[in-house]
Design an enzyme around this catalytic site. Structure first.
Site, PDB file in Angstrom:
ATOM      1  N   SER A  14       1.604 -63.387 -21.102  1.00  0.00           N
ATOM      2  CA  SER A  14       1.302 -63.648 -22.515  1.00  0.00           C
ATOM      3  C   SER A  14       0.069 -64.526 -22.712  1.00  0.00           C
ATOM      4  CB  SER A  14       2.508 -64.289 -23.218  1.00  0.00           C
ATOM      5  OG  SER A  14       3.636 -63.456 -23.135  1.00  0.00           O
ATOM      6  N   GLY A  18      -4.619 -58.353 -23.552  1.00  0.00           N
ATOM      7  CA  GLY A  18      -4.888 -57.251 -24.471  1.00  0.00           C
ATOM      8  C   GLY A  18      -5.925 -57.622 -25.513  1.00  0.00           C
ATOM      9  N   ASP A  71      -0.496 -53.314 -26.800  1.00  0.00           N
ATOM     10  CA  ASP A  71      -1.895 -53.715 -26.609  1.00  0.00           C
ATOM     11  C   ASP A  71      -2.866 -52.630 -27.057  1.00  0.00           C
ATOM     12  OD1 ASP A  71      -1.807 -56.349 -25.715  1.00  0.00           O
ATOM     13  OD2 ASP A  71      -1.398 -55.782 -23.653  1.00  0.00           O
ATOM     14  N   ILE A 148       5.507 -58.347  -7.793  1.00  0.00           N
ATOM     15  CA  ILE A 148       5.576 -57.257  -6.820  1.00  0.00           C
ATOM     16  C   ILE A 148       5.260 -55.917  -7.475  1.00  0.00           C
ATOM     17  CG2 ILE A 148       8.077 -56.857  -7.117  1.00  0.00           C
ATOM     18  CD1 ILE A 148       8.169 -56.405  -4.051  1.00  0.00           C
ATOM     19  N   GLU A 149       5.612 -55.776  -8.762  1.00  0.00           N
ATOM     20  CA  GLU A 149       5.399 -54.506  -9.451  1.00  0.00           C
ATOM     21  C   GLU A 149       3.919 -54.165  -9.607  1.00  0.00           C
ATOM     22  OE1 GLU A 149       7.124 -57.041 -10.690  1.00  0.00           O
ATOM     23  OE2 GLU A 149       9.140 -56.415 -11.300  1.00  0.00           O
ATOM     24  N   CYS A 381       8.927 -45.808 -42.919  1.00  0.00           N
ATOM     25  CA  CYS A 381       9.819 -45.048 -42.029  1.00  0.00           C
ATOM     26  C   CYS A 381      11.283 -45.271 -42.416  1.00  0.00           C
ATOM     27  CB  CYS A 381       9.536 -45.422 -40.570  1.00  0.00           C
ATOM     28  SG  CYS A 381      10.203 -44.202 -39.398  1.00  0.00           S
ATOM     29  N   LEU A 382      12.047 -46.042 -41.654  1.00  0.00           N
ATOM     30  CA  LEU A 382      13.432 -46.315 -42.036  1.00  0.00           C
ATOM     31  C   LEU A 382      13.477 -47.022 -43.390  1.00  0.00           C
ATOM     32  CD1 LEU A 382      16.434 -46.225 -41.322  1.00  0.00           C
ATOM     33  CD2 LEU A 382      16.138 -48.386 -40.078  1.00  0.00           C
ATOM     34  N   GLU A 405      22.591 -40.328 -39.720  1.00  0.00           N
ATOM     35  CA  GLU A 405      22.389 -41.097 -38.494  1.00  0.00           C
ATOM     36  C   GLU A 405      23.438 -42.193 -38.381  1.00  0.00           C
ATOM     37  OE1 GLU A 405      18.964 -43.863 -36.269  1.00  0.00           O
ATOM     38  OE2 GLU A 405      18.614 -43.104 -38.301  1.00  0.00           O
ATOM     39  N   ARG A 462      13.187 -39.205 -36.382  1.00  0.00           N
ATOM     40  CA  ARG A 462      13.918 -37.941 -36.277  1.00  0.00           C
ATOM     41  C   ARG A 462      14.426 -37.456 -37.633  1.00  0.00           C
ATOM     42  NH1 ARG A 462      15.768 -40.273 -31.410  1.00  0.00           N
ATOM     43  NH2 ARG A 462      15.247 -39.011 -29.590  1.00  0.00           N
ATOM     44  N   HIS A 507       3.941 -44.142 -40.358  1.00  0.00           N
ATOM     45  CA  HIS A 507       3.612 -45.521 -39.998  1.00  0.00           C
ATOM     46  C   HIS A 507       2.143 -45.822 -40.294  1.00  0.00           C
ATOM     47  CE1 HIS A 507       7.334 -46.746 -37.884  1.00  0.00           C
ATOM     48  NE2 HIS A 507       7.458 -45.446 -37.676  1.00  0.00           N
ATOM     49  N   GLU A 509       0.712 -48.563 -40.608  1.00  0.00           N
ATOM     50  CA  GLU A 509       0.216 -49.757 -39.908  1.00  0.00           C
ATOM     51  C   GLU A 509      -0.581 -49.420 -38.657  1.00  0.00           C
ATOM     52  OE1 GLU A 509       4.539 -49.304 -38.327  1.00  0.00           O
ATOM     53  OE2 GLU A 509       3.371 -48.811 -40.111  1.00  0.00           O
TER      54      GLU A 509
END
Length: 554
Positions: A14, A18, A71, A148-149, A381-382, A405, A462, A507, A509
């Site tokens: 953090s 980005g 990002d 490690i990733e 959206c929702l 839903e 959906r 969306h 935004e």
């Protein structure tokens, strides 16, 4: 030949890789270069589409329907770089591609290993982004050096310089220089250790960007340069920005980072032109108005879950020369406490998207409050689906109306699945995703805000408005202000008699920039300014305030 910049991070997560990558991309574009942006993420999920917003923040959707890391939102807000599914890869995608090739027999019986097969796949996705008319590719490596990733990605970018030549590659390492209050001094040791880990892998950073709360003295910069094996002018101070993230590019210019990058890569370019950026910061610091917006969502306590929403509100504030104070209200708490107690006094109410039933009744209550009290409302959206449910229950008299839903047995499923969605079982990448066109009612608030009756916006959902009820909604005063080109899908609903009651299925935004606010967000904030003026000023003064806002937006 295309130049490549690799941005890594160390010490802690953090740190703002980005934002830094996006700012570098913007500054290089302002120098006349054609830039492409890319994020490589070390997690095993194929994409963030199925990840919890609490863990990962928002899912950022591109025109081509790719569900990507947040990002990429910074990349689009800061630059004009075209983003596609090639702009974001995860460990999951890389391994899935290699495994599919192995199953198809493409490796001719060889033992498939991390080196060279996984690293070759990573290098191929980096190389692919640099094909065509591109001057610079900026690739951000997710995670923190030492994880490690991240190792296969770091090994791949180490090899990449051998493949294309070191003169065509630049390594920028973002690190932390913490300030210890007890000792009253900055500590450079974490940076030394982080660079040491990179050098063990075989990567020597060319530039260090040091995040810090306090100014870094020349003595400390010399110390960092000596122990990290770089020149002192390549130690760039990046102090925390309390005012706005949009200060970051200006700070980097003042620290001559963009010029240093061009020098090290052998790029001859003019100085960047950033007068418009300085102007938007001036507007932020000297607003003509102040309004308050309540964002009622189920992930309200996690800022990154609605990152693009908050940024778009800020963009709209700049466009209207207004300071916008955002209140993050948890829809579950509103459901328990009531909207009269939690929403009184706000100049606008925004209900964003989300998934799952938790907090739905709180969103519906907030929308009813906005409709009945005349408070500017924007649903996304929702948020649009909740507005439809609220209207069905409380205006059309459809008792128990709901989305299938959340209630499969409801008598009035005013929000429902499309026929081709009813057989979907996989969760990942199976929604209506990406850019779709919409046709707008020329008389609507939305068309007036856009200045057009045809738009293209990005979707991620959906469920849709049930067309069985559309005629009943219209008869009770709802305007279907936007539809798919064939008219079969409702994209925007409005209440014509309301100052601003607009809800969209998509969306918006994801298409807002600080220098080019999204028209619907700008219209929403303008309505909030009008509402605020009507509440707090006399008639003549209210008209003057609205006129000033209209002038600023123009």
């Amino acid at each position: 030949m295309t130049k490549h910049i690799f941005v890594t991070g160390g010490v802690v997560s953090s740190l703002g890789k980005g934002l830094t990558s996006a700012s570098i991309g913007m500054l290089l574009e302002r120098r006349g270069l054609k830039v492409r942006m890319q994020k490589l993420d070390p997690y095993i999920n194929v994409d963030p589409g199925t990840m919890s917003p609490y863990q990962h923040g928002e899912v950022y959707v591109l025109d081509d329907g790719s569900e990507t890391d947040l990002d990429l939102g910074h990349y689009e807000r800061f630059t004009n770089s075209p983003l596609t599914r090639d702009s974001n890869y995860t460990t999951g995608q890389i391994y899935l591609s290699v495994i599919n090739k192995e199953r198809a027999g493409e490796f001719l019986g060889k033992t498939v290993q991390v080196i060279p097969h996984i690293t070759n796949e990573i290098k191929s996705v980096i190389q692919r982004l640099g094909e065509g008319d591109v001057d610079v590719v900026i690739t951000e490596i997710g995670g923190t050096v030492g994880d490690i990733e991240s190792l296969p990605f770091l090994e791949a970018i180490r090899q990449f310089a051998l493949d294309v030549g070191k003169s065509n590659c630049l390594y920028i390492h973002l690190t932390l220089v913490p300030y210890l209050k007890a000792a009253r001094e900055l500590k450079t040791k974490p940076t030394q250790h982080s660079v040491g880990q990179l050098r063990e892998i075989g990567i020597q950073p060319d530039i260090l960007i040091c995040r810090t709360e306090q100014p870094i003295s020349r003595e400390d910069r010399e110390k960092i340069a000596l122990f990290c094996n770089i020149s002192i002018d390549a130690v760039i101070e990046e102090r925390d920005k309390d005012f706005s993230i949009y200060e970051v590019p200006i700070s980097l210019v003042e620290n001559k980072l963009d010029g240093l990058i061009c020098k090290q890569l052998g790029l001859k370019t003019p100085e960047p032109v950033i007068d418009d950026w300085r102007e938007l910061l001036r507007r932020l610091r000297n607003p003509d108005h102040e309004v308050s917006i309540a964002v009622v969502g189920k992930y309200a306590e996690h800022r990154d879950a609605y990152k693009s929403i908050y940024e778009s509100i800020d963009h709209a504030g700049m466009a209207n020369s207004s300071q916008v104070r955002i209140a993050r209200i948890k829809s579950e708490e509103l459901e328990a406490e009531g909207p009269e107690r939690m929403l009184a006094g706000y100049d606008g109410i925004l209900v964003p998207g989300g998934f799952g039933e938790r907090g739905i009744e709180g969103k519906i209550a907030a929308i009813r409050y906005a409709r009945e009290k005349g408070v500017p409302f924007f649903g996304i959206c929702l948020g649009m689906q909740c507005a439809v449910i609220e209207f069905a229950r409380n205006v059309c008299g459809l008792e128990g109306a709901h989305s299938t839903e959340f209630d499969k047995e409801t008598r009035h499923g005013v929000i429902c699945l499309l026929d081709d969605q009813k057989t979907v079982t996989d969760k990942g990448g199976t929604m209506r995703l990406g850019a779709y066109p919409a046709k707008l009612d020329p008389e609507s608030h939305s068309a007036q805000a856009y200045g057009s009756d045809v738009v293209s916006e990005r979707h991620r959902h959906r469920y849709e408005l049930n067309n069985v009820y559309r005629q009943q909604f219209v008869a009770n005063g709802m305007r279907i202000a936007g539809t798919s080109p064939d008219g079969s899908l409702a994209e925007i609903i409005e209440l014509p008699g309301h100052r601003w009651f607009v809800a969209v299925q998509y969306h918006p935004e994801f298409k807002s920039k600080p220098t080019d606010a999204h028209p619907l967000f700008a219209g929403f904030i303008k309505a909030a300014i009008t509402h605020h003026a009507a509440k707090h000023l006399g008639g003549a003064e209210a008209k003057k305030a609205v006129a000033r806002s209209a002038h600023q937006e123009a």
